[in-house]
Design a protein around this motif. Structure first.
Motif, PDB file in Angstrom:
ATOM      1  N   VAL A 271       0.873  -1.187   0.000  1.00  0.00           N
ATOM      2  CA  VAL A 271       0.000   0.000   0.000  1.00  0.00           C
ATOM      3  C   VAL A 271       0.904   1.228   0.000  1.00  0.00           C
ATOM      4  CG1 VAL A 271      -1.796   1.284   1.245  1.00  0.00           C
ATOM      5  CG2 VAL A 271      -1.769  -1.209   1.317  1.00  0.00           C
ATOM      6  N   ARG A 272       0.713   2.054  -1.024  1.00  0.00           N
ATOM      7  CA  ARG A 272       1.575   3.203  -1.203  1.00  0.00           C
ATOM      8  C   ARG A 272       1.416   4.239  -0.100  1.00  0.00           C
ATOM      9  NH1 ARG A 272       1.014   4.986  -7.141  1.00  0.00           N
ATOM     10  NH2 ARG A 272       2.527   3.493  -7.859  1.00  0.00           N
ATOM     11  N   ASN A 273       2.515   4.869   0.275  1.00  0.00           N
ATOM     12  CA  ASN A 273       2.459   5.961   1.238  1.00  0.00           C
ATOM     13  C   ASN A 273       1.864   7.184   0.537  1.00  0.00           C
ATOM     14  OD1 ASN A 273       2.969   8.126   2.919  1.00  0.00           O
ATOM     15  ND2 ASN A 273       4.929   7.313   3.615  1.00  0.00           N
ATOM     16  N   PRO A 274       0.680   7.675   0.999  1.00  0.00           N
ATOM     17  CA  PRO A 274       0.060   8.794   0.272  1.00  0.00           C
ATOM     18  C   PRO A 274       0.899  10.069   0.304  1.00  0.00           C
ATOM     19  CG  PRO A 274      -1.292   8.145   2.171  1.00  0.00           C
ATOM     20  CD  PRO A 274      -0.123   7.212   2.137  1.00  0.00           C
ATOM     21  N   PHE A 275       1.856  10.139   1.236  1.00  0.00           N
ATOM     22  CA  PHE A 275       2.684  11.350   1.325  1.00  0.00           C
ATOM     23  C   PHE A 275       4.016  11.203   0.594  1.00  0.00           C
ATOM     24  CE2 PHE A 275       0.067  11.090   5.215  1.00  0.00           C
ATOM     25  CZ  PHE A 275      -0.767  12.167   4.927  1.00  0.00           C
ATOM     26  N   SER A 278       6.956   7.064  -3.568  1.00  0.00           N
ATOM     27  CA  SER A 278       8.020   6.094  -3.847  1.00  0.00           C
ATOM     28  C   SER A 278       8.135   5.048  -2.732  1.00  0.00           C
ATOM     29  CB  SER A 278       9.355   6.824  -4.011  1.00  0.00           C
ATOM     30  OG  SER A 278       9.654   7.495  -2.813  1.00  0.00           O
ATOM     31  N   SER A 279       7.371   5.220  -1.640  1.00  0.00           N
ATOM     32  CA  SER A 279       7.498   4.226  -0.562  1.00  0.00           C
ATOM     33  C   SER A 279       6.126   3.638  -0.225  1.00  0.00           C
ATOM     34  CB  SER A 279       8.107   4.870   0.677  1.00  0.00           C
ATOM     35  OG  SER A 279       7.213   5.830   1.180  1.00  0.00           O
ATOM     36  N   ILE A 280       6.151   2.559   0.544  1.00  0.00           N
ATOM     37  CA  ILE A 280       4.879   1.947   0.955  1.00  0.00           C
ATOM     38  C   ILE A 280       4.726   2.077   2.470  1.00  0.00           C
ATOM     39  CG2 ILE A 280       4.774   0.297  -0.965  1.00  0.00           C
ATOM     40  CD1 ILE A 280       5.642  -1.884   1.077  1.00  0.00           C
ATOM     41  N   ILE A 281       3.466   1.982   2.936  1.00  0.00           N
ATOM     42  CA  ILE A 281       3.237   2.047   4.375  1.00  0.00           C
ATOM     43  C   ILE A 281       3.113   0.642   4.969  1.00  0.00           C
ATOM     44  CG2 ILE A 281       2.230   4.353   4.391  1.00  0.00           C
ATOM     45  CD1 ILE A 281      -0.544   3.061   4.469  1.00  0.00           C
ATOM     46  N   GLY A 282       2.925  -0.348   4.102  1.00  0.00           N
ATOM     47  CA  GLY A 282       2.824  -1.721   4.584  1.00  0.00           C
ATOM     48  C   GLY A 282       2.396  -2.643   3.454  1.00  0.00           C
ATOM     49  N   PRO A 361     -20.139  -5.922   2.413  1.00  0.00           N
ATOM     50  CA  PRO A 361     -19.043  -6.183   3.359  1.00  0.00           C
ATOM     51  C   PRO A 361     -17.678  -5.821   2.765  1.00  0.00           C
ATOM     52  CG  PRO A 361     -20.467  -8.098   3.123  1.00  0.00           C
ATOM     53  CD  PRO A 361     -20.929  -7.102   2.123  1.00  0.00           C
ATOM     54  N   ALA A 362     -16.910  -5.048   3.528  1.00  0.00           N
ATOM     55  CA  ALA A 362     -15.593  -4.628   3.042  1.00  0.00           C
ATOM     56  C   ALA A 362     -14.722  -4.251   4.233  1.00  0.00           C
ATOM     57  CB  ALA A 362     -15.730  -3.434   2.110  1.00  0.00           C
ATOM     58  N   ASP A 363     -13.426  -4.373   4.069  1.00  0.00           N
ATOM     59  CA  ASP A 363     -12.483  -3.884   5.070  1.00  0.00           C
ATOM     60  C   ASP A 363     -11.725  -2.708   4.494  1.00  0.00           C
ATOM     61  OD1 ASP A 363     -12.467  -5.316   7.620  1.00  0.00           O
ATOM     62  OD2 ASP A 363     -12.417  -7.066   6.302  1.00  0.00           O
ATOM     63  N   VAL A 364     -11.389  -1.744   5.359  1.00  0.00           N
ATOM     64  CA  VAL A 364     -10.757  -0.533   4.819  1.00  0.00           C
ATOM     65  C   VAL A 364      -9.550  -0.082   5.631  1.00  0.00           C
ATOM     66  CG1 VAL A 364     -12.974   0.267   3.935  1.00  0.00           C
ATOM     67  CG2 VAL A 364     -12.143   1.169   6.073  1.00  0.00           C
ATOM     68  N   LEU A 365      -8.729   0.659   4.924  1.00  0.00           N
ATOM     69  CA  LEU A 365      -7.583   1.355   5.526  1.00  0.00           C
ATOM     70  C   LEU A 365      -7.728   2.819   5.127  1.00  0.00           C
ATOM     71  CD1 LEU A 365      -3.838   0.356   5.164  1.00  0.00           C
ATOM     72  CD2 LEU A 365      -4.612   2.610   4.459  1.00  0.00           C
ATOM     73  N   ILE A 366      -7.688   3.708   6.119  1.00  0.00           N
ATOM     74  CA  ILE A 366      -7.824   5.141   5.808  1.00  0.00           C
ATOM     75  C   ILE A 366      -6.641   5.904   6.395  1.00  0.00           C
ATOM     76  CG2 ILE A 366      -9.255   7.211   6.074  1.00  0.00           C
ATOM     77  CD1 ILE A 366     -11.687   5.543   6.123  1.00  0.00           C
ATOM     78  N   VAL A 367      -6.040   6.742   5.583  1.00  0.00           N
ATOM     79  CA  VAL A 367      -4.968   7.622   6.057  1.00  0.00           C
ATOM     80  C   VAL A 367      -5.487   9.061   5.964  1.00  0.00           C
ATOM     81  CG1 VAL A 367      -2.596   8.415   5.698  1.00  0.00           C
ATOM     82  CG2 VAL A 367      -3.194   6.025   5.224  1.00  0.00           C
ATOM     83  N   PRO A 387       2.319  -3.398   8.688  1.00  0.00           N
ATOM     84  CA  PRO A 387       2.909  -2.079   8.417  1.00  0.00           C
ATOM     85  C   PRO A 387       4.433  -2.174   8.365  1.00  0.00           C
ATOM     86  CG  PRO A 387       2.181  -2.222  10.710  1.00  0.00           C
ATOM     87  CD  PRO A 387       1.786  -3.517  10.059  1.00  0.00           C
ATOM     88  N   ILE A 388       5.059  -1.220   7.696  1.00  0.00           N
ATOM     89  CA  ILE A 388       6.529  -1.208   7.727  1.00  0.00           C
ATOM     90  C   ILE A 388       6.936  -0.870   9.175  1.00  0.00           C
ATOM     91  CG2 ILE A 388       6.820  -0.601   5.287  1.00  0.00           C
ATOM     92  CD1 ILE A 388       7.442   2.298   6.261  1.00  0.00           C
TER      93      ILE A 388
END
Ligand code: FAD
Ligand code: MG
Length: 403
Positions: A271-275, A278-282, A361-367, A387-388
């Motif tokens: 999952v890409r780091n929204p900020f 070039s990096s991922i958050i996990g 039914p769904a699971d979510v990740l919110i930043v 997560p990283i």
């Protein structure tokens, strides 16, 4: 056809012919060394030190052979093909046992994406969705079975989200410069926004006998928040229907997986780091059949006087959504994942519990869009998300009472 996959790299499946041959020859060599050592033991039944030395040599060969096998299994790139579609990059990756089918499969997937694009692209003046806008206030427009389904599903998300997502947001998407015409150097005026807001209301779309009608000239429909997910589902169904079990389809971050990349492994998606793109958050380990979609303020934006404005518009205010940096949805199909990720992006952390209670039914990740970074996850998401290490303290569990 592009040969290198876009932003994701999947490792761990049976690989191309060359690396297979090199692995086989190395393993054969080491095995023959081991066999030679064993033969020596039987020829000269040595005792004491000799036996220890020969035993150690056999063990060494076996360990080297195992190491070589492990390196082969872990390091080989999966057979993957990329293509341009719907203004972005799509990737078809196949897992163990299907490397020779990657090219014909990608050609078929390309055809499926093109058919969806042909009908639903606001970037094509000859698509059914462009015709719908052209005939607004004049005539209904007939839709194909596929396009009709996407439109109905999109309107369902508009209803579930009480208009947070709204297919008729198209005039505002265009005004902000996210359509065929590029953004201007200045922000749209409040008056221009108010003017276009008059055309935005999904409840005014009239559906009848596989035709759609927009009652007011100036109204238009944008299915950009859901159509890629639908295209991925159609491609997924096709791949399964022709007997391919292990594959991953990615259309600009709308992903669906089947089977596994190799024995004992699951498809892993970063999952890409929204900020920081070039990096991922996990990473997420995906179960077969599941889909994942991400809506991010970083995916598309215009920059005016140093300020970024995202491509997802709040249909109530007419302004690009603020407060959310990224939403990732994990669920049973890519259409729902795509539709829901766009709606959740608009309602943000505050409104997500209410929407999730009504949605499939769904699971979510919110930043949320704030610093330091916070990663909010539903319990189901937390079970599959790693997560990283730097961000393990940023994780929060999302429950109806946690907000
Ligand atoms: P998502 O979060 O899934 O969706 C965001 C998109 O939904 C926005 O870009 C907008 O289109 C729409 N939207 C914005 N606000 C709302 C709202 N409140 N409610 C509902 N929808 C909203 N791009 C090109 O540059 N060139 C092309 O030729 C091109 N062709 C395309 C053809 C098709 C069929 C589709 C579906 C998309 C195409 N695109 C093209 C990309 C499109 O313009 C969007 O950028 C893209 O769909 C955004 O998808 P996403 O998954 O990143 O974001
Ligand atoms: Mg979406």
């Amino acid at each position: 056809m592009l040969k290198n996959p876009s932003n994701l790299s999947f490792r761990g499946a049976a690989g191309d012919e060359e690396s297979r041959k090199s692995f086989v020859s190395r393993a054969r060599f080491l095995a023959s060394l081991g066999m030679a050592a064993i033969t020596k033991v039987f020829q000269y039944p040595a005792r004491g030190l000799h036996l220890w030395i020969i035993g150690a040599a056999i063990m060494g060969c076996l360990l080297l052979a195992l190491g070589s096998a492990a390196r082969f299994l872990l390091r080989t790139e999966l057979p993957s093909r990329s293509l341009r579609s719907m203004g972005g990059l799509a990737t078809v990756t196949v897992g163990a046992g299907y490397s020779e089918r990657v090219d014909p499969l990608t050609a078929q997937v390309r055809g499926i994406f093109e058919r969806v694009e042909q009908e639903l692209s606001t970037y094509r003046s000859d698509s059914a969705i462009s015709l719908l806008a052209e005939k607004a206030g004049v005539d209904p427009v007939a839709f194909s079975e596929d396009a009709w389904r996407v439109l109905k599903l999109a309107l369902r998300f508009d209803e579930l989200s009480d208009g947070a997502s709204d297919v008729t947001v198209a005039p505002l998407v265009k005004l902000w410069g996210f359509g065929r015409t590029p953004a201007s150097a200045s922000l749209p005026s409040e008056e221009a926004i108010r003017e276009q807001l008059k055309f935005v209301d999904y409840r005014r779309v009239i559906l009848k006998d596989r035709t759609a009608f927009l009652p007011v000239k100036g109204m238009a429909v944008d299915l950009g928040g859901i159509a890629k997910g639908y295209a991925v589902d159609r491609a997924f169904d096709f791949c399964r229907s022709v007997g391919v079990e292990n594959f991953l389809i990615d259309l600009s971050g709308n992903i669906r997986v089947s089977g596994r990349p190799q024995w004992g492994k699951k498809w892993q998606i970063g999952v890409r780091n929204p900020f920081d793109r070039s990096s991922i958050i996990g990473k997420i380990a995906m179960r077969s059949g599941l889909a994942l979609a991400t809506s991010g303020s970083y995916e598309r934006f215009v920059e005016v006087m140093g300020q970024r404005y995202s491509h997802i518009i709040n249909p109530r205010t007419g302004f690009p959504v603020t407060g959310t940096a990224g939403v990732t949805v994990l669920c049973g199909d890519a259409t729902t994942a795509d539709g829901l990720s766009t709606s959740l992006f608009v309602v943000g952390l505050k409104g997500c519990s209410k929407l999730l209670q009504k949605a499939p039914p769904a699971d979510v990740l919110i930043v949320p869009d704030k610093y330091p970074i916070e990663i909010w996850l539903t319990r189901g998401f937390a079970e599959v998300f790693v997560p990283i290490p730097d961000l393990s303290n940023a994780v929060r569990i999302l429950t109806p009472t946690s907000l």
